[in-house]
Design an enzyme around this catalytic site. Structure first.
Site, PDB file in Angstrom:
ATOM      1  CE1 TYR A   1      -8.690   2.896  -9.844  1.00  0.00           C
ATOM      2  CE2 TYR A   1      -6.550   2.927 -10.690  1.00  0.00           C
ATOM      3  CZ  TYR A   1      -7.620   2.187 -10.132  1.00  0.00           C
ATOM      4  OH  TYR A   1      -7.623   0.917 -10.048  1.00  0.00           O
TER       5      TYR A   1
ATOM      6  N   GLY B   1       0.686  -1.471   0.024  1.00  0.00           N
ATOM      7  CA  GLY B   1      -0.048   0.171  -0.155  1.00  0.00           C
ATOM      8  C   GLY B   1       0.778   1.410  -0.081  1.00  0.00           C
TER       9      GLY B   1
ATOM     10  NE  ARG C   1      -2.641   4.137 -11.494  1.00  0.00           N
ATOM     11  CZ  ARG C   1      -2.612   5.547 -11.200  1.00  0.00           C
ATOM     12  NH1 ARG C   1      -1.824   6.354 -12.029  1.00  0.00           N
ATOM     13  NH2 ARG C   1      -2.798   5.720  -9.955  1.00  0.00           N
TER      14      ARG C   1
ATOM     15  NE  ARG D   1      -0.207   2.839  -6.079  1.00  0.00           N
ATOM     16  CZ  ARG D   1      -1.036   2.676  -6.842  1.00  0.00           C
ATOM     17  NH1 ARG D   1      -0.922   3.478  -8.117  1.00  0.00           N
ATOM     18  NH2 ARG D   1      -2.194   2.195  -6.394  1.00  0.00           N
TER      19      ARG D   1
ATOM     20  CE1 TYR E   1      -2.140  -2.786  -9.589  1.00  0.00           C
ATOM     21  CE2 TYR E   1      -0.838  -0.874  -8.565  1.00  0.00           C
ATOM     22  CZ  TYR E   1      -1.602  -2.234  -8.492  1.00  0.00           C
ATOM     23  OH  TYR E   1      -1.272  -2.913  -7.190  1.00  0.00           O
TER      24      TYR E   1
ATOM     25  CB  CYS F   1     -14.213   5.902 -30.795  1.00  0.00           C
ATOM     26  SG  CYS F   1     -15.651   6.770 -31.314  1.00  0.00           S
ATOM     27  CD  GLU F   2     -16.015   4.922 -24.877  1.00  0.00           C
ATOM     28  OE1 GLU F   2     -16.577   5.693 -24.211  1.00  0.00           O
ATOM     29  OE2 GLU F   2     -16.377   3.859 -25.416  1.00  0.00           O
TER      30      GLU F   2
ATOM     31  CD  GLU G   1      -0.391  -8.960   0.668  1.00  0.00           C
ATOM     32  OE1 GLU G   1      -1.165  -8.356  -0.084  1.00  0.00           O
ATOM     33  OE2 GLU G   1      -0.798 -10.104   1.359  1.00  0.00           O
ATOM     34  N   PRO G   2       4.218  -5.474  -1.235  1.00  0.00           N
ATOM     35  CG  PRO G   2       6.418  -4.928  -1.455  1.00  0.00           C
ATOM     36  CD  PRO G   2       5.508  -5.769  -0.828  1.00  0.00           C
TER      37      PRO G   2
END
Length: 428
Positions: A330, A245, A326, A290, A384, A356-357, A287-288
């Site tokens: 986000y 995290g 991302r 990022r 990610y 096309c968005e 559990e790293p």
């Protein structure tokens, strides 16, 4: 330190000008720095070593494969001593293909299938992080059918607010992850009573991109409280998995230093073990993801068109939301750096892709001096980025390159359209 920096007016990765990689392999292309990956992993390993836990004794750093699963990245980290945190059978097969040790793998995730459980048990993984009572019963049934016992820890939801984006918050009551803290004792009793399971630990992960370690240490205190209550019931734990995290710098954030966080964490754990358990040690798992790979990668893209409007200027590039999801998902911020700087004040641009968005944007309102054909780097894209990439609009996923000093190597070829429909068929 950053291994992406300007030398003169040219942006480099280690000792390689990024423009040379774009010329050799085209764009879009992800570029990773081996030196950055190594430094970021060793920040954890060295902090463990400083507190008397080294070489897999007393602590294990389990890199989160979902953040970046390229075989070259996994191989490098495995050779540095990393374990792996996986969330699918496919990720386990990636770890094995990269030469990783399955006995240093922990299997997380809320929806493990019977086939995935069989695969993991056949490779004798270190532990399953179980997230519900139905999963306990399924795993017990599968292990019994194979004549095995599955090592398990329970992922406990401590209901601690990580103060991060709601989509990457995982430790609150309303999140789908984990077992509610108030239900944990009863769930452990169930696990301990199942014949084909061996309770070995407790797991807790509250979210991602945390800049302050206070929520992590608050969650640790609740895990310690639960571990003591389990000890009173005769359920002895061999490890604490305190998740990952820790965030990275995308813009002007100042995340807590890994060494400082781990120092505070080990101080609390060691004090607890001395006071409550006569100094008996307990293994610690991390559990790293990022924080190891995020700032070790960039996405290179080429400007196709410049559109100047009454209220907005758009730089249309050849990377898109299918390459880097991302920002669209986000509203995430990524720095944008030209590979060749100009002595020009530039204009404010939204950097957008060809998909096309209307949501296909990579950066908004960035002051850039641009011309068609210019090359840009989307910074801090190592985590990610490629793992969340898609083939929307029948777009092949980007190539990937690893830089090592003054060398660079292609570690994933670019997909072409024929690759995308090779598995499809037209019925007669």
């Amino acid at each position: 330190m950053s291994h992406f920096e300007y030398r003169g007016d040219s942006l480099y990765a280690e000792n390689v000008p990024l423009a040379a990689i774009a010329a050799a392999h085209g764009t879009p292309v992800y570029v990773y720095s081996r030196a950055s990956l190594t430094e970021n992993f060793l920040a954890y390993a060295n902090a463990c070593r400083a507190h008397g836990r080294a070489d897999g004794r007393g602590a294990l750093v389990c890199y989160s494969v979902k953040s970046n699963s390229n075989l070259a990245v996994l191989s490098l980290l495995g050779r540095l001593g990393s374990g792996f945190d996986i969330v699918s059978g496919g990720e386990l097969l990636r770890v094995i293909a990269a030469g990783g040790d399955p006995r240093k793998v922990i299997f997380s995730g809320v929806g493990k299938s019977r086939e995935e459980m069989r695969l993991a048990l056949s490779h004798d993984i270190l532990c399953f992080n179980v997230e519900s009572i139905p999963e306990l019963h399924r795993l017990n049934d599968v292990a019994g059918g194979m004549g095995k016992r599955a090592r398990v820890s329970l992922r406990v939801n401590p209901d601690v607010d990580p103060k991060t984006h709601p989509y990457i918050s995982t430790g609150l009551k309303e999140n789908k992850f984990g077992i509610a803290f108030e239900d944990a004792l009863d769930t452990y009793r169930v696990a301990a009573g199942l014949p084909h399971l061996e309770v070995t630990g407790i797991d807790c992960h509250i979210g991602s991109q945390l800049l302050d370690d206070a929520p992590l240490l608050e969650a640790l205190d609740k895990v310690i409280e639960l571990a003591d209550r389990l000890h009173e019931l005769g359920i002895m734990l061999h490890h604490l998995d305190i998740g990952g995290g820790i965030g990275i710098t995308y813009d002007d954030e100042r995340p807590v230093a890994v060494a400082d966080y781990l120092s505070r964490l080990f101080t609390r754990i060691d004090g607890w073990r001395r006071e409550q358990h006569g100094g008996k040690p307990i293994d610690i798992l991390f559990e790293p993801g990022r924080s190891i790979v995020g700032n070790a990668g960039v996405l290179l893209t080429e400007v196709q068109y410049l559109k100047h409007g009454a209220t907005k200027n758009f730089a249309v590039v050849d990377a898109a939301m299918n390459d880097l999801m991302r920002p669209a998902m986000y509203e995430a911020w990524h720095g944008v750096q030209p590979l060749q700087r100009r002595d020009d004040a530039g204009k404010l641009y939204d950097v957008v892709g060809p998909v096309c968005e209307s949501g296909d944007w990579l950066a908004r309102e960035r002051r850039l001096a641009l011309a068609p054909g210019d090359l840009l780097a989307l910074m801090s894209a190592g985590a990610y980025g490629m793992t969340m990439a898609s083939n929307y609009n029948t777009r092949g996923r980007a190539a990937e390159v690893l830089v090592d000093g003054d060398r660079f190597m292609l570690i994933r070829q670019r997909e072409n359209p024929a690759d995308l429909f090779a598995l499809e068929s037209i019925p007669e």
